[in-house]
Write a protein that holds these residues in place. Structure first.
Motif, PDB file in Angstrom:
ATOM      1  N   ASP A  15       0.814  -1.131  -0.044  1.00 58.29           N
ATOM      2  CA  ASP A  15      -0.030   0.077   0.100  1.00 58.29           C
ATOM      3  C   ASP A  15       1.031   1.288   0.190  1.00 58.29           C
ATOM      4  N   PRO A  16       0.799   2.070  -1.149  1.00 57.40           N
ATOM      5  CA  PRO A  16       1.716   3.298  -1.055  1.00 57.40           C
ATOM      6  C   PRO A  16       1.638   3.935  -0.143  1.00 57.40           C
ATOM      7  N   ASP A  36      12.617  -2.131  -7.232  1.00 59.06           N
ATOM      8  CA  ASP A  36      12.050  -3.430  -7.556  1.00 59.06           C
ATOM      9  C   ASP A  36      10.755  -3.517  -7.442  1.00 59.06           C
ATOM     10  N   ARG A  37      10.156  -4.692  -7.795  1.00 57.25           N
ATOM     11  CA  ARG A  37       8.599  -4.672  -8.029  1.00 57.25           C
ATOM     12  C   ARG A  37       7.894  -4.712  -6.582  1.00 57.25           C
ATOM     13  N   LEU A  38       8.644  -5.275  -5.591  1.00 57.14           N
ATOM     14  CA  LEU A  38       8.266  -5.270  -4.258  1.00 57.14           C
ATOM     15  C   LEU A  38       7.745  -3.934  -3.630  1.00 57.14           C
ATOM     16  N   ALA A  39       8.436  -2.712  -4.179  1.00 55.98           N
ATOM     17  CA  ALA A  39       8.475  -1.477  -3.928  1.00 55.98           C
ATOM     18  C   ALA A  39       6.974  -1.138  -4.945  1.00 55.98           C
ATOM     19  N   GLY A  40       5.810  -0.648  -4.290  1.00 52.92           N
ATOM     20  CA  GLY A  40       4.820  -0.334  -4.948  1.00 52.92           C
ATOM     21  C   GLY A  40       5.225   0.952  -5.926  1.00 52.92           C
ATOM     22  N   PRO A  41       4.977   0.561  -7.629  1.00 54.35           N
ATOM     23  CA  PRO A  41       5.038   1.585  -8.350  1.00 54.35           C
ATOM     24  C   PRO A  41       4.504   2.968  -8.140  1.00 54.35           C
ATOM     25  N   HIS A  42       3.560   3.068  -7.564  1.00 57.55           N
ATOM     26  CA  HIS A  42       3.019   4.454  -7.351  1.00 57.55           C
ATOM     27  C   HIS A  42       3.751   5.279  -6.546  1.00 57.55           C
ATOM     28  N   LEU A  43       4.673   4.525  -5.490  1.00 61.40           N
ATOM     29  CA  LEU A  43       5.630   5.180  -4.816  1.00 61.40           C
ATOM     30  C   LEU A  43       6.451   6.339  -5.596  1.00 61.40           C
ATOM     31  N   LEU A  44       6.647   5.754  -6.885  1.00 60.48           N
ATOM     32  CA  LEU A  44       7.677   6.571  -7.798  1.00 60.48           C
ATOM     33  C   LEU A  44       6.912   8.142  -7.991  1.00 60.48           C
ATOM     34  N   ASN A  45       5.741   8.292  -7.904  1.00 59.17           N
ATOM     35  CA  ASN A  45       5.030   9.529  -8.299  1.00 59.17           C
ATOM     36  C   ASN A  45       5.522  10.367  -7.248  1.00 59.17           C
ATOM     37  N   ILE A  85      17.910   7.003  -4.065  1.00 61.85           N
ATOM     38  CA  ILE A  85      17.285   6.341  -3.245  1.00 61.85           C
ATOM     39  C   ILE A  85      17.222   4.792  -3.656  1.00 61.85           C
ATOM     40  N   ARG A  86      17.516   4.000  -2.770  1.00 60.75           N
ATOM     41  CA  ARG A  86      17.217   2.480  -3.180  1.00 60.75           C
ATOM     42  C   ARG A  86      16.056   2.129  -2.229  1.00 60.75           C
ATOM     43  N   LEU A  87      14.920   2.024  -3.079  1.00 58.28           N
ATOM     44  CA  LEU A  87      13.771   1.611  -2.634  1.00 58.28           C
ATOM     45  C   LEU A  87      13.385   0.232  -2.710  1.00 58.28           C
ATOM     46  N   LYS A  88      13.190  -0.343  -1.448  1.00 58.88           N
ATOM     47  CA  LYS A  88      12.999  -1.879  -1.268  1.00 58.88           C
ATOM     48  C   LYS A  88      11.826  -1.947  -0.153  1.00 58.88           C
ATOM     49  N   GLY A  89      10.964  -3.055  -0.796  1.00 59.74           N
ATOM     50  CA  GLY A  89       9.858  -3.579  -0.203  1.00 59.74           C
ATOM     51  C   GLY A  89       9.990  -3.623   1.236  1.00 59.74           C
ATOM     52  N   VAL A 415      -9.782  29.079 -22.125  1.00 58.72           N
ATOM     53  CA  VAL A 415      -8.826  29.506 -21.267  1.00 58.72           C
ATOM     54  C   VAL A 415      -7.760  28.465 -20.606  1.00 58.72           C
ATOM     55  N   TYR A 416      -7.920  27.284 -21.188  1.00 58.15           N
ATOM     56  CA  TYR A 416      -7.065  26.281 -20.828  1.00 58.15           C
ATOM     57  C   TYR A 416      -7.197  25.281 -22.052  1.00 58.15           C
ATOM     58  N   GLU A 417      -5.962  24.372 -22.072  1.00 54.46           N
ATOM     59  CA  GLU A 417      -6.080  23.449 -23.201  1.00 54.46           C
ATOM     60  C   GLU A 417      -5.879  22.003 -22.564  1.00 54.46           C
ATOM     61  N   THR A 418      -6.415  20.982 -23.018  1.00 48.59           N
ATOM     62  CA  THR A 418      -6.335  19.665 -22.611  1.00 48.59           C
ATOM     63  C   THR A 418      -5.463  18.986 -23.649  1.00 48.59           C
ATOM     64  N   ALA A 419      -4.350  18.402 -22.720  1.00 51.19           N
ATOM     65  CA  ALA A 419      -3.312  17.695 -23.897  1.00 51.19           C
ATOM     66  C   ALA A 419      -3.015  16.296 -23.458  1.00 51.19           C
ATOM     67  N   LEU A 420      -2.725  15.318 -24.246  1.00 55.04           N
ATOM     68  CA  LEU A 420      -2.220  13.994 -23.917  1.00 55.04           C
ATOM     69  C   LEU A 420      -1.265  13.794 -23.026  1.00 55.04           C
ATOM     70  N   SER A 421      -1.489  12.891 -21.921  1.00 55.58           N
ATOM     71  CA  SER A 421      -0.257  12.698 -21.302  1.00 55.58           C
ATOM     72  C   SER A 421      -0.033  11.317 -21.145  1.00 55.58           C
ATOM     73  N   VAL A 422       0.968  10.616 -21.331  1.00 48.91           N
ATOM     74  CA  VAL A 422       1.462   9.390 -21.282  1.00 48.91           C
ATOM     75  C   VAL A 422       2.513   9.027 -20.131  1.00 48.91           C
ATOM     76  N   PRO A 423       2.092   8.712 -19.060  1.00 55.91           N
ATOM     77  CA  PRO A 423       2.972   8.241 -17.902  1.00 55.91           C
ATOM     78  C   PRO A 423       3.829   7.177 -18.461  1.00 55.91           C
ATOM     79  N   ALA A 424       5.044   7.430 -17.952  1.00 56.30           N
ATOM     80  CA  ALA A 424       6.227   6.310 -17.949  1.00 56.30           C
ATOM     81  C   ALA A 424       6.106   4.962 -17.413  1.00 56.30           C
ATOM     82  N   ASP A 425       4.786   4.316 -17.577  1.00 58.22           N
ATOM     83  CA  ASP A 425       4.537   3.075 -16.790  1.00 58.22           C
ATOM     84  C   ASP A 425       4.618   2.027 -17.338  1.00 58.22           C
ATOM     85  N   ILE A 426       5.618   1.227 -16.911  1.00 59.93           N
ATOM     86  CA  ILE A 426       6.022  -0.045 -17.741  1.00 59.93           C
ATOM     87  C   ILE A 426       5.176  -1.252 -17.219  1.00 59.93           C
TER      88      ILE A 426
END
Length: 511
Positions: A15-16, A36-45, A85-89, A415-426
């Motif tokens: 759980d992040p 590595d994968r034991l560290a939740g990928p959403h922590l990278l945010n 940062i060495r992120l470990k589960g 007043v604003y633009e909506t643009a495409l975002s492609v997260p770097a999510d493997i």
């Protein structure tokens, strides 16, 4: 070159939100995150967008990087002057091999810091309703590795001493050896009736628990086809699960929900999903920004400096309100210059955003889309009036078209633009393929279009097929129609076209 610093950070059990404040702060300072994968990928945010991310786990075309290579990688990066940062589960000091990494850093004169994490040994049982200690049942507990072969287990574990040393025994990484572990514990003094529980992927959407006794747990694990990773808990505290299983009673437990909103707006939806026991997986496929170019800016300035001419100011989203006021500030236009105008808002959140700036919406339709605003305006607008529409570049044309038919002079500004975002999510393509995403939420037509395009750019040849195993939840009928037009089948559409309405529809689908 001055040497960098290495933080050896415990990421918690999955759980992040279970990472420590100190660990989160370290991530925000990182130049490089090694994980590595034991560290939740959403922590990278939590890391800065420009921080380098290096995955050292297993990929389809590469086995897991050997520990010696990871140790040297940390040294090499620090010698380049980087904050690493060495992120470990879990906790890095509990079967996390942190000692080997720290020793090499020490030998190379590199400053390091060990930031503890919440170990799965206590967190995973807790999420299954099992406290590892209890005043009446167990006053102590042991944490033991179960990963080794039986020969190594016998060499590293003194079964005659461990078996009854503490009230609770917690084995990590021992699913494949559960039969042997049970056999040894019975042989050295635990009764076959001793309660046992195995909790797989605790704190995550995949959390699953199999309970039994030392005498029958091997058979039950085989029947359930329970696969690693799992935490094994042995002792009378396992009985507490019958009354304390808290997370599994939440309405969205076991559901991983893809949130496609812009990162700046995703927090409200993600927080509600989390609160209700689901696991939000943020994958922002849109970003909002100020329109670029002199022509766009000039058009907005010309519209705003004529503030006294408007009978209506119409805002159709929270973004519209936010960016409208940004432009007022940029061009020095005092909001009081709109003194003759009435303000119309689509949706309660838009009205709330106005109220936070001291303006109460004069018109708020019952239904939260442009058609309802038109219905509400029917007997309030008059031919010859002037309306300012402050919206995004992808807004539908129905509102200005119908206003013009009524003889209302309409000034439109993006007043604003909506643009495409492609997260770097493997991970996302693989998770979709494995059925690990259960629900996909769309809060606008642009999130539908952009998710499909983002998946294509991540190498998914047929995004519609990839999403076919997921429930599709759309915030309203317009978004649902867009999804249908692009090969998706919405199954969840709330009656109230708001984030809270969408959340309640998710819950209602489970009931």
């Amino acid at each position: 070159m001055e040497k960098g610093k290495v933080y050896l950070v415990g990421a918690g059990p999955g759980d992040p939100k279970l990472i420590t404040v100190r660990g989160q702060e370290a991530l925000k300072r990182a130049d490089v995150v090694v994980y590595d994968r034991l560290a939740g990928p959403h922590l990278l945010n939590y890391a800065r967008a420009e921080a380098e991310r290096i995955y050292v786990g297993k990929l389809p075309d590469r086995h897991t990087m050997k520990q010696e290579a990871i140790n040297q990688l940390l040294v090499d990066l620090a010698l380049q002057g980087k904050t690493v940062i060495r992120l470990k589960g879990g906790d890095p000091t509990v079967f996390g091999r942190v000692g080997e990494e720290a020793e090499l850093l020490k030998r190379n004169g590199i400053t390091y810091e060990i930031i503890p994490g919440i170990t799965s040994a206590i967190a995973v049982p807790a999420y299954a309703g099992i406290p590892v200690t209890h005043r009446d049942l167990a006053s102590s507990f042991s944490v033991i590795t179960g990963h080794e072969s039986p020969e190594k287990l016998d060499h590293s574990i003194y079964w005659d001493k461990v078996t009854n040393a503490t009230g609770t025994l917690v084995f990590l990484m021992g699913v494949a050896k559960i039969g042997y572990i049970s056999e040894q514990l019975i042989k050295h003094g635990r009764t076959p009736e001793t309660p046992v529980a195995l909790v797989r992927w605790g704190t995550r959407a995949e959390q699953r628990t199999v309970a039994g006794t030392l005498g029958d747990i091997e058979e039950k694990v085989k029947e359930a086809n329970l696969q690693p990773p799992a935490v094994i808990v042995v002792g009378d505290v396992v009985k507490q699960r019958e009354t304390l299983a808290w997370v599994e009673s939440k309405p969205l437990f076991g559901r991983r929900v893809l949130v496609t909103r812009a990162r700046s707006q995703a927090s409200e939806l993600a927080a509600r999903i989390d609160e209700l026991g689901g696991e939000p997986y943020e994958f922002p496929v849109i970003e909002t920004r100020l329109p670029e170019g002199e022509e766009a800016e000039s058009a907005i300035e010309r519209a705003l400096v004529r503030a006294e001419e408007y009978d209506w100011v119409m805002l159709t989203s929270v973004n519209g309100v936010d960016y409208f006021f940004r432009w007022l500030e940029r061009f020095g236009v005092d909001i009081r210059r709109f003194h003759r105008a009435k303000f119309a808002a689509v949706g309660p959140k838009t009205a709330e955003a106005l109220a936070q700036r001291g303006i109460r919406a004069d018109l708020l339709p019952e239904s939260y889309r442009a058609e309802s605003l038109l219905d509400s305006l029917a007997d309030q607008v008059a031919e010859g009036q002037t309306a300012l529409l402050a919206r995004g570049n992808l807004a539908r044309e129905i509102l200005p078209q119908e206003l013009k038919k009524k003889g209302v002079r309409t000034v439109e500004i993006d007043v604003y633009e909506t643009a495409l975002s492609v997260p770097a999510d493997i991970w996302l393509p693989e998770m979709l393929q494995n059925g690990e995403i259960h629900i996909v939420t769309f809060t606008s037509s642009s999130t539908v279009l952009n998710l499909l395009e983002s998946l294509r750019r991540l190498g998914v040849e047929d995004p519609q097929a990839a999403l076919s195993r997921c429930e599709i939840a759309c915030i309203g009928p317009v978004t649902a129609r867009t999804a249908e037009q692009h090969g998706l089948t919405p199954t969840i559409v709330p009656d109230e076209y708001t984030i809270e309405g969408l959340v309640q529809a998710l819950v209602g689908k489970r009931e």
